[in-house]
Design a protein around this motif. Structure first.
Motif, short mmCIF file in Angstrom:
data_model
loop_
_atom_site.label_atom_id
_atom_site.label_comp_id
_atom_site.label_asym_id
_atom_site.label_seq_id
_atom_site.Cartn_x
_atom_site.Cartn_y
_atom_site.Cartn_z
N PRO A 28 0.72 -0.96 -0.07
CA PRO A 28 0.06 0.01 0.04
C PRO A 28 0.84 1.26 0.11
N LEU A 29 0.20 2.29 -0.69
CA LEU A 29 0.86 3.66 -0.55
C LEU A 29 0.35 4.42 0.66
N LEU A 30 1.18 5.41 0.99
CA LEU A 30 0.88 6.26 1.86
C LEU A 30 0.55 7.71 1.34
N ALA A 31 -0.61 8.18 2.13
CA ALA A 31 -1.24 9.26 1.59
C ALA A 31 -0.31 10.48 1.36
N GLN A 32 0.50 10.71 2.33
CA GLN A 32 1.31 11.84 2.33
C GLN A 32 2.39 11.73 1.28
N GLU A 33 2.49 10.45 0.71
CA GLU A 33 3.77 10.48 -0.27
C GLU A 33 3.14 10.95 -1.44
N ILE A 34 2.19 10.96 -1.90
CA ILE A 34 1.32 11.40 -3.21
C ILE A 34 0.75 12.87 -3.33
N ASP A 35 1.24 13.61 -4.12
CA ASP A 35 0.48 14.78 -4.30
C ASP A 35 -0.60 14.66 -5.39
N VAL A 36 -1.87 14.54 -5.09
CA VAL A 36 -2.76 14.11 -5.94
C VAL A 36 -3.05 15.37 -7.03
N GLU A 37 -3.14 16.76 -6.29
CA GLU A 37 -3.45 17.61 -6.85
C GLU A 37 -2.45 18.08 -8.34
N ALA A 38 -1.28 17.76 -7.72
CA ALA A 38 -0.10 17.72 -8.63
C ALA A 38 -0.23 16.91 -10.18
N ILE A 39 -0.62 15.54 -9.67
CA ILE A 39 -0.67 14.38 -10.66
C ILE A 39 -1.71 14.81 -11.64
N LEU A 40 -2.65 15.27 -10.97
CA LEU A 40 -4.07 15.67 -12.04
C LEU A 40 -4.24 16.93 -12.68
N ARG A 41 -3.35 17.83 -11.98
CA ARG A 41 -3.54 19.37 -12.45
C ARG A 41 -2.26 20.01 -12.50
N ASP A 42 -1.08 19.42 -12.91
CA ASP A 42 0.14 20.24 -13.20
C ASP A 42 -0.17 21.03 -14.34
N LEU A 164 9.62 16.86 -16.38
CA LEU A 164 10.17 15.53 -16.55
C LEU A 164 10.37 15.02 -15.03
N ARG A 165 11.09 15.83 -14.24
CA ARG A 165 11.43 15.34 -12.94
C ARG A 165 10.18 15.11 -12.00
N ARG A 166 9.29 16.09 -12.10
CA ARG A 166 8.21 15.88 -11.42
C ARG A 166 7.37 14.67 -11.82
N ASN A 167 7.17 14.50 -13.25
CA ASN A 167 6.64 13.30 -13.51
C ASN A 167 7.20 11.96 -13.12
N HIS A 168 8.49 12.06 -13.09
CA HIS A 168 9.28 10.80 -12.61
C HIS A 168 9.00 10.59 -10.92
N ALA A 169 8.76 11.93 -10.27
CA ALA A 169 8.72 11.60 -8.85
C ALA A 169 7.30 11.10 -8.61
N GLN A 170 6.27 11.63 -9.38
CA GLN A 170 4.86 11.23 -9.08
C GLN A 170 4.80 9.64 -9.65
N ALA A 171 5.46 9.21 -10.71
CA ALA A 171 5.55 7.98 -10.87
C ALA A 171 5.90 7.07 -10.12
N GLN A 172 7.13 7.52 -9.32
CA GLN A 172 7.62 6.69 -8.02
C GLN A 172 6.72 6.80 -6.97
N SER A 173 6.03 7.76 -6.86
CA SER A 173 5.11 7.95 -5.50
C SER A 173 3.79 7.18 -5.79
N LEU A 174 3.47 6.65 -6.91
CA LEU A 174 2.62 5.94 -7.38
C LEU A 174 2.82 4.43 -7.04
N GLY A 175 4.28 4.19 -7.11
CA GLY A 175 4.81 2.92 -7.26
C GLY A 175 4.76 2.17 -8.70
N LEU A 176 5.01 3.07 -9.68
CA LEU A 176 4.62 2.57 -11.07
C LEU A 176 5.94 1.89 -11.42
#
Length: 211
Positions: A28-42, A164-176
């Motif tokens: 499972p992923l932890l809520a604080q690791e994922i910036d939902v707004e950044a993923i959806l609305r960068d 590109l760095r933000r995209n990579h960090a978001q992918a990592q936070s999601l465990g992709l």
């Protein structure tokens, strides 16, 4: 659908249950690791479809990913025919150095309103290890203003690298684990066909209406 997975509710993106859609992630992923707004609305992330759509699809893609290329026409068709889907592109070049080049060129094209044109041109190149020369040939054939693209690539190099760095960090936070990866409303999945995308969109809409 094939290779379907849920993201756990803890990440704030999806609902648990509905075993017919997917099996839970192993960890499972932890809520604080994922910036939902950044993923959806960068604000820098390219979008297509309906900007005010009631379902959002976030697509993590690599221009050297054969599964991304195979799914692309079906994704575009499903989004266009539905008319109420907002599609967010996350360039995540993880396969080759040329993948990084392709992502940079597509994002630079966005400054002249040509992201979609370059994106489609690169996705249409068959194969899994496409080099920079072949990518440039496809970009040139797309009709984009290459002089303007080159200038924007230099002027906005910092912004493109940061995205590109933000995209990579978001992918990592999601465990992709790789590309393609799609967040469709409350669901996460990998490669789908046209019917699979339609099913996921419809189920996401039903799930959102029930909440």
């Amino acid at each position: 659908m094939q290779r379907r997975q849920f993201i756990t509710r803890a990440c704030g993106l999806v609902a648990a249950g509905a075993a017919s859609f997917a099996s839970p992630l192993a960890s499972p992923l932890l809520a604080q690791e994922i910036d939902v707004e950044a993923i959806l609305r960068d604000p820098a992330a390219p979008i297509s479809g309906n900007p005010k759509g009631d379902v959002t699809i976030v697509a993590f893609l690599d221009y050297n990913c054969p599964f991304c290329k195979k799914a692309e026409p079906d994704l575009e068709r499903a989004v266009k025919e539905d008319g109420r889907v907002r599609l967010v592109y996350k360039d995540w070049p993880i396969l080759t150095e040329a993948s990084v080049y392709g992502a940079q060129m597509a994002l630079a094209a966005g400054f002249q309103g040509g992201y979609g044109k370059v994106h489609r041109a690169l996705m249409a190149i068959p194969g899994r290890r496409i080099g920079e020369a072949q990518m440039l040939e496809a970009i040139r054939a797309s009709g984009i203003d290459l002089a303007r693209l080159d200038a924007d690539l230099k002027t906005h190099a910092g912004d493109i690298s940061a995205l590109l760095r933000r995209n990579h960090a978001q992918a990592q936070s999601l465990g992709l684990q790789g590309t393609p990866a799609y967040l469709i409303g409350p669901f996460r999945t990998s490669a789908l066909d046209y019917a699979g995308f339609k099913e996921a969109i419809a189920e996401a809409r039903r799930r959102q209406a029930a909440e």
